[in-house]
Design a protein around this motif. Structure first.
Motif, PDB file in Angstrom:
ATOM      1  N   GLU A  73      -2.010 -28.870  30.018  1.00 27.69           N
ATOM      2  CA  GLU A  73      -0.863 -29.698  30.388  1.00 27.69           C
ATOM      3  C   GLU A  73      -1.155 -31.193  30.359  1.00 27.69           C
ATOM      4  O   GLU A  73      -0.251 -32.023  30.237  1.00 27.69           O
ATOM      5  CB  GLU A  73      -0.442 -29.286  31.818  1.00 27.69           C
ATOM      6  CG  GLU A  73       0.628 -30.123  32.467  1.00 27.69           C
ATOM      7  CD  GLU A  73       2.038 -29.714  32.080  1.00 27.69           C
ATOM      8  OE1 GLU A  73       2.936 -30.552  32.222  1.00 27.69           O
ATOM      9  OE2 GLU A  73       2.208 -28.571  31.618  1.00 27.69           O
ATOM     10  N   ASP A 102       2.784 -35.071  27.867  1.00 25.97           N
ATOM     11  CA  ASP A 102       3.726 -36.190  27.859  1.00 25.97           C
ATOM     12  C   ASP A 102       3.259 -37.300  26.922  1.00 25.97           C
ATOM     13  O   ASP A 102       4.073 -37.925  26.224  1.00 25.97           O
ATOM     14  CB  ASP A 102       3.911 -36.735  29.280  1.00 25.97           C
ATOM     15  CG  ASP A 102       4.678 -35.775  30.168  1.00 25.97           C
ATOM     16  OD1 ASP A 102       5.510 -35.013  29.642  1.00 25.97           O
ATOM     17  OD2 ASP A 102       4.431 -35.766  31.387  1.00 25.97           O
ATOM     18  N   GLU A 103       1.968 -37.537  26.890  1.00 18.89           N
ATOM     19  CA  GLU A 103       1.406 -38.550  25.988  1.00 18.89           C
ATOM     20  C   GLU A 103       1.646 -38.163  24.530  1.00 18.89           C
ATOM     21  O   GLU A 103       2.055 -38.990  23.702  1.00 18.89           O
ATOM     22  CB  GLU A 103      -0.096 -38.695  26.261  1.00 18.89           C
ATOM     23  CG  GLU A 103      -0.786 -39.738  25.406  1.00 18.89           C
ATOM     24  CD  GLU A 103      -2.293 -39.780  25.645  1.00 18.89           C
ATOM     25  OE1 GLU A 103      -2.981 -40.461  24.863  1.00 18.89           O
ATOM     26  OE2 GLU A 103      -2.779 -39.122  26.595  1.00 18.89           O
ATOM     27  N   ALA A 125       3.937 -36.044  23.376  1.00 19.98           N
ATOM     28  CA  ALA A 125       5.380 -36.053  23.102  1.00 19.98           C
ATOM     29  C   ALA A 125       5.864 -37.476  22.833  1.00 19.98           C
ATOM     30  O   ALA A 125       6.692 -37.714  21.938  1.00 19.98           O
ATOM     31  CB  ALA A 125       6.137 -35.434  24.267  1.00 19.98           C
ATOM     32  N   HIS A 126       5.372 -38.419  23.603  1.00 19.67           N
ATOM     33  CA  HIS A 126       5.738 -39.826  23.375  1.00 19.67           C
ATOM     34  C   HIS A 126       5.256 -40.291  22.002  1.00 19.67           C
ATOM     35  O   HIS A 126       5.998 -40.975  21.273  1.00 19.67           O
ATOM     36  CB  HIS A 126       5.143 -40.698  24.481  1.00 19.67           C
ATOM     37  CG  HIS A 126       5.492 -42.151  24.353  1.00 19.67           C
ATOM     38  ND1 HIS A 126       6.751 -42.638  24.612  1.00 19.67           N
ATOM     39  CD2 HIS A 126       4.742 -43.221  23.940  1.00 19.67           C
ATOM     40  CE1 HIS A 126       6.780 -43.942  24.383  1.00 19.67           C
ATOM     41  NE2 HIS A 126       5.573 -44.321  23.982  1.00 19.67           N
ATOM     42  N   GLU A 185      12.223 -37.225  22.950  1.00 19.57           N
ATOM     43  CA  GLU A 185      10.908 -37.079  23.593  1.00 19.57           C
ATOM     44  C   GLU A 185      10.894 -35.918  24.588  1.00 19.57           C
ATOM     45  O   GLU A 185       9.936 -35.140  24.632  1.00 19.57           O
ATOM     46  CB  GLU A 185      10.531 -38.387  24.291  1.00 19.57           C
ATOM     47  CG  GLU A 185       9.132 -38.391  24.859  1.00 19.57           C
ATOM     48  CD  GLU A 185       8.715 -39.777  25.335  1.00 19.57           C
ATOM     49  OE1 GLU A 185       7.914 -39.840  26.301  1.00 19.57           O
ATOM     50  OE2 GLU A 185       9.179 -40.784  24.756  1.00 19.57           O
ATOM     51  N   LYS A 186      11.945 -35.763  25.372  1.00 21.92           N
ATOM     52  CA  LYS A 186      11.990 -34.668  26.345  1.00 21.92           C
ATOM     53  C   LYS A 186      12.001 -33.315  25.640  1.00 21.92           C
ATOM     54  O   LYS A 186      11.361 -32.354  26.102  1.00 21.92           O
ATOM     55  CB  LYS A 186      13.214 -34.800  27.250  1.00 21.92           C
ATOM     56  CG  LYS A 186      13.268 -33.718  28.326  1.00 21.92           C
ATOM     57  CD  LYS A 186      14.505 -33.823  29.184  1.00 21.92           C
ATOM     58  CE  LYS A 186      14.503 -32.765  30.296  1.00 21.92           C
ATOM     59  NZ  LYS A 186      14.370 -31.395  29.782  1.00 21.92           N
ATOM     60  N   ALA A 239       8.444 -32.562  24.523  1.00 15.52           N
ATOM     61  CA  ALA A 239       7.619 -32.170  25.659  1.00 15.52           C
ATOM     62  C   ALA A 239       7.967 -30.765  26.135  1.00 15.52           C
ATOM     63  O   ALA A 239       7.074 -29.964  26.478  1.00 15.52           O
ATOM     64  CB  ALA A 239       7.785 -33.175  26.795  1.00 15.52           C
ATOM     65  N   ARG A 271       5.447 -27.572  26.322  1.00 15.02           N
ATOM     66  CA  ARG A 271       5.208 -26.838  27.573  1.00 15.02           C
ATOM     67  C   ARG A 271       5.546 -25.349  27.401  1.00 15.02           C
ATOM     68  O   ARG A 271       4.853 -24.493  27.960  1.00 15.02           O
ATOM     69  CB  ARG A 271       6.031 -27.448  28.714  1.00 15.02           C
ATOM     70  CG  ARG A 271       5.479 -28.773  29.188  1.00 15.02           C
ATOM     71  CD  ARG A 271       6.035 -29.236  30.526  1.00 15.02           C
ATOM     72  NE  ARG A 271       5.258 -30.385  30.985  1.00 15.02           N
ATOM     73  CZ  ARG A 271       5.562 -31.652  30.682  1.00 15.02           C
ATOM     74  NH1 ARG A 271       6.627 -31.922  29.930  1.00 15.02           N
ATOM     75  NH2 ARG A 271       4.779 -32.643  31.117  1.00 15.02           N
TER      76      ARG A 271
END
Length: 387
Positions: free
Chosen positions: A351, A355-356, A358-359, A376-377, A380, A384
């Motif tokens: 995990e 986020d990094e 995905a950005h 981006e969401k 991510a 996940r």
């Protein structure tokens, strides 16, 4: 049907024993050769010695150690330096797609006065390149028949698909017997990679009966022959058909006139293998069914229905969303059945950097413009779901 401008200048020489034509082919380009290869598998199967024997009248400079997910530093930079120092006439890439991708970046970089990364990152554009000949030993990427390559820059976690018309190989030698010794892991990953190349073109807004039929046949060919290659690594017919199906993968022939899809799974997987250096085909197999599930909607369900009915033989009388969900599960089940790890944790990804990554994808891959747009969401969430 969309407009297109298409050219494939690469000569394919296919079949058992075709390497005997190598001296005549290489002589067209000159006498100084940069021989590029990877970790030594070509020596184990005797191909290295055969190449050196056939090219005994040529001057050969060697660049070895090219890695999967080929690295800008050192491999591309070392190759550019060797080409300039020795005034190389032609590059001979022997190995899988990574060796050839790296060689393409070397070929244009050697004819450029600035930093070769300018070309890879599209800050500048090549005006010429050194000719490339290749001998492919792994059925997967299709780099032997296209103008693209993927290069990683470790220090910035960049993995860029570099496409330029100068990057088409001049000649590609395809002898399926050189794939007999490919491991089960790499055979399965190559099958998944090639299937994804087709699916990235299949799932789009505008296609044709011709293109859909070609791609559906390609997917079925890969699934049938991929299994056969795993069961009997020296099944020549299966290895040959799998190799040719992979060769068509990225040179646009599967989808001439179709609208673009944005290649979202490749865009996401590039981050996974840039950050964690995982096997590309495995990364694609892990995220593709999760991407499918994430984008399933009233807008996309029709393509999933066609995919499920024509590729997996799912009953067309079922509810359309039921067909789509069965098709997604069948995709997952196939990849799992050929031995691919189907969770990111299985390949060492947790995990901590989701986020990094995905950005990074959202900033660099343009997936907001994909057939099914991904912000981006969304990226991510897909990562996940793949854990």
């Amino acid at each position: 049907m969309q407009n297109f401008d298409y050219m494939t200048p690469t000569r394919l020489i296919f079949g058992k024993g075709v390497i005997k034509e190598l001296p005549e082919v290489m002589a067209q380009f000159g006498k100084k050769i940069l021989l590029t290869y990877g970790g030594g598998s070509i020596k184990k199967i005797g191909l290295y010695d055969k190449v050196k024997e056939l090219l005994s009248d040529f001057e050969i400079i060697e660049l070895s150690g090219i890695q999967p997910n080929p690295k800008y530093d050192p491999s591309v930079l070392d190759g550019v330096r060797l080409c300039k120092e020795h005034d190389v006439d032609v590059i001979l890439a022997v190995g899988g797609g990574s060796v050839l991708d790296c060689s393409k970046a070397i070929a244009t970089g050697a004819k450029y006065d600035g930093d070769p990364w300018d070309l890879i990152s599209y800050k500048a554009f090549a005006k010429e390149s050194i000719p490339i000949v290749d001998i492919i030993t792994l059925a997967a990427t299709g780099s032997e028949y296209d103008s693209g390559g993927v290069i990683s820059r470790t220090e910035t976690n960049d993995k860029i698909g570099y496409v330029d018309p100068h990057n088409f190989p001049a000649v590609s030698f395809l002898d399926p017997t050189y794939t007999f010794t490919v491991s089960k892991k790499q055979t399965a990953a190559g099958c998944a990679d090639a299937m994804n190349h087709i699916m990235e073109q299949y799932f789009c807004e505008d296609s044709t009966i011709l293109n859909d039929g070609f791609m559906e046949a390609g997917l079925k060919s890969l699934m049938v022959n991929g299994r056969k290659c795993l069961d009997d690594p020296e099944d020549y017919t299966a290895r040959a058909e799998m190799m040719l199906t992979c060769t068509y993968g990225c040179n646009r022939i599967y989808a001439l006139g179709s609208s673009p899809s944005g290649w979202p799974c490749h865009g996401m997987e590039h981050a996974l293998s840039a950050y964690y250096d995982i096997t590309h085909g495995e990364g694609l197999a892990i995220i593709t069914p999760r991407w499918m599930k994430h984008i399933l909607s009233d807008k996309t369900v029709g393509r999933f229905v066609k995919y499920g009915v024509n590729v997996f033989g799912i009953d067309s009388s079922l509810d359309k969303f039921d067909i789509a969900e069965k098709a997604i599960q069948a995709t997952y089940d196939f990849f799992e059945s050929i031995g691919i790890p189907m969770h990111l944790r299985d390949v060492g990804i947790d995990e901590s950097r989701i986020d990094e990554m995905a950005h990074h994808v959202a900033e660099n891959e343009g997936l907001e413009n994909a057939w099914a747009p991904l912000l981006e969401k969304d990226i991510a969430d897909i990562f996940r779901a793949s854990l």
